[in-house]
Design an enzyme around this catalytic site. Structure first.
Site, PDB file in Angstrom:
ATOM      1  N   MET A   1      48.699  47.033  33.153  1.00  0.00           N
ATOM      2  CA  MET A   1      49.794  47.943  32.792  1.00  0.00           C
ATOM      3  C   MET A   1      50.716  47.258  31.780  1.00  0.00           C
ATOM      4  O   MET A   1      51.858  47.685  31.587  1.00  0.00           O
ATOM      5  CB  MET A   1      50.563  48.370  34.040  1.00  0.00           C
TER       6      MET A   1
ATOM      7  N   HIS B   1      47.551  37.497  33.702  1.00  0.00           N
ATOM      8  CA  HIS B   1      46.689  38.436  32.964  1.00  0.00           C
ATOM      9  C   HIS B   1      45.798  37.686  31.974  1.00  0.00           C
ATOM     10  O   HIS B   1      44.628  38.008  31.815  1.00  0.00           O
ATOM     11  CB  HIS B   1      47.527  39.445  32.174  1.00  0.00           C
TER      12      HIS B   1
ATOM     13  N   GLY C   1      42.710  40.897  39.562  1.00  0.00           N
ATOM     14  CA  GLY C   1      43.322  39.769  40.257  1.00  0.00           C
ATOM     15  C   GLY C   1      43.328  39.978  41.761  1.00  0.00           C
ATOM     16  O   GLY C   1      43.515  41.091  42.240  1.00  0.00           O
TER      17      GLY C   1
ATOM     18  N   GLN D   1      44.145  46.542  46.269  1.00  0.00           N
ATOM     19  CA  GLN D   1      43.638  47.250  45.082  1.00  0.00           C
ATOM     20  C   GLN D   1      42.214  46.803  44.763  1.00  0.00           C
ATOM     21  O   GLN D   1      41.320  47.638  44.500  1.00  0.00           O
ATOM     22  CB  GLN D   1      44.554  46.972  43.893  1.00  0.00           C
TER      23      GLN D   1
ATOM     24  N   LEU E   1      52.446  34.878  40.190  1.00  0.00           N
ATOM     25  CA  LEU E   1      52.909  35.496  38.945  1.00  0.00           C
ATOM     26  C   LEU E   1      52.783  37.015  39.050  1.00  0.00           C
ATOM     27  O   LEU E   1      51.775  37.521  39.544  1.00  0.00           O
ATOM     28  CB  LEU E   1      52.095  34.979  37.755  1.00  0.00           C
ATOM     29  N   SER E   2      53.809  37.712  38.612  1.00  0.00           N
ATOM     30  CA  SER E   2      53.814  39.172  38.668  1.00  0.00           C
ATOM     31  C   SER E   2      54.775  39.696  37.611  1.00  0.00           C
ATOM     32  O   SER E   2      55.814  39.071  37.344  1.00  0.00           O
ATOM     33  CB  SER E   2      54.302  39.634  40.054  1.00  0.00           C
TER      34      SER E   2
END
Ligand code: PAF
Length: 276
Positions: free
Chosen positions: A26, A33, A143, A149, A180-181
């Site tokens: 996103m 990422h 991830g 998910q 990490l987010s």
């Protein structure tokens, strides 16, 4: 690096590629990422990264409106990693008509995060299936940070006989352990300092589990109490089986400890796999 906005242009561009690895995102990309992109490169000569903030997976009171849209910065970060195709469709390209046909995820999607975000995994599964159909990759990388998910996507892929391999990538963490987010940037300085306690809670639970037989419900309860005492609003802390995300049956050795909790306005999730 090439940025493509429409499905027809994407199909045209990919028509000559022998193999494609795909990283759906996103946007608001961070090192986690970029690590997914690195892994994708190991699987195919052509890597596609999608950037689309999917309205279908956000609840009415969630952060869809304020979710950071940082396409140019994302493209710069991706370009620095090497050759990549960025697919950044607009909402009208992704949903040219109201999305009345959706993917109904398995019942486990109503538990854990699904219990607090009704419809979230239906929205995720639906957009991921659409993206798979648009990109038609041989491999897609997700991830493990979003463990539930990943489970839903794996189930969808298996049960709908999709012809691609799903690769799960380890969670990347900051030096103090915080996963990490993109949502970490919502945290104030004080909240950022406190945020690592979620990881520490999971680490303590993993140690206890590895010390010998435990009362799982008590471990979960104690973790909720510890987090709440420090001001967290806890959605859940749960010990589940890795393969099914169900409550573990006696003798189950491959576990995962998952948690979701709010620090101020920011909802953080994390998990740790534990093998006994
Ligand atoms: O994990 C995410 O960023 C999103 O849920 C995904 C898989 C890109 C679907 O919108």
């Amino acid at each position: 690096m090439q940025v493509i906005h429409t499905v027809s242009e994407l199909r045209q561009r990919l028509s000559t590629e022998a193999s494609v690895a795909f990283v759906p995102t996103m946007g608001n990309l961070h090192a986690g990422h970029l690590d997914l992109v690195r892994i994708a490169r190991q699987h195919a000569s052509c890597v596609v990264v999608s950037i689309f903030v999917n309205p279908l997976q956000f609840g009415a009171n969630e952060d869809f409106g304020k979710y950071p849209r940082t396409l140019q910065a994302d493209c710069d970060k991706l370009a620095a990693t090497g050759e990549v195709i960025v697919f950044a469709p607009g909402e009208a390209d992704m949903y040219p008509q109201p999305q009345q046909i959706t993917v109904e995820p398995p019942p486990i999607a109503q538990e854990l995060c699904g219990a607090f975000r009704p419809g979230h995994f239906r929205g995720v599964a639906t957009v991921v299936l659409k993206l798979f159909n648009m990109v038609q990759p041989q491999v897609a990388v997700f991830g493990k940070k979003d463990y539930q998910q990943l489970h839903v996507v794996r189930q969808m892929t298996a049960q709908l006989n999709l012809a691609l391999e799903i690769v799960g990538a380890e969670t990347l963490r900051a030096a103090d352990g915080l996963a990490l987010s993109s949502r970490n940037q919502y945290l104030s300085a004080a909240e950022r300092t406190e945020a690592v306690f979620l990881y520490q809670t999971l680490t303590n639970m993993r140690k206890s589990l590895q010390n010998g037989p435990q009362d799982y419900a008590k471990l979960e309860h104690d973790a909720v109490v510890a987090l709440s005492a420090r001001g967290w609003q806890v959605d859940y802390v749960a010990i589940r089986a890795q393969s099914s995300l169900a409550v573990p049956v006696p003798g189950e050795r491959e576990l995962v400890v998952l948690a979701a909790a709010r620090l101020g306005a920011t909802r953080l999730i994390d998990n740790l796999e534990v093998c006994l």
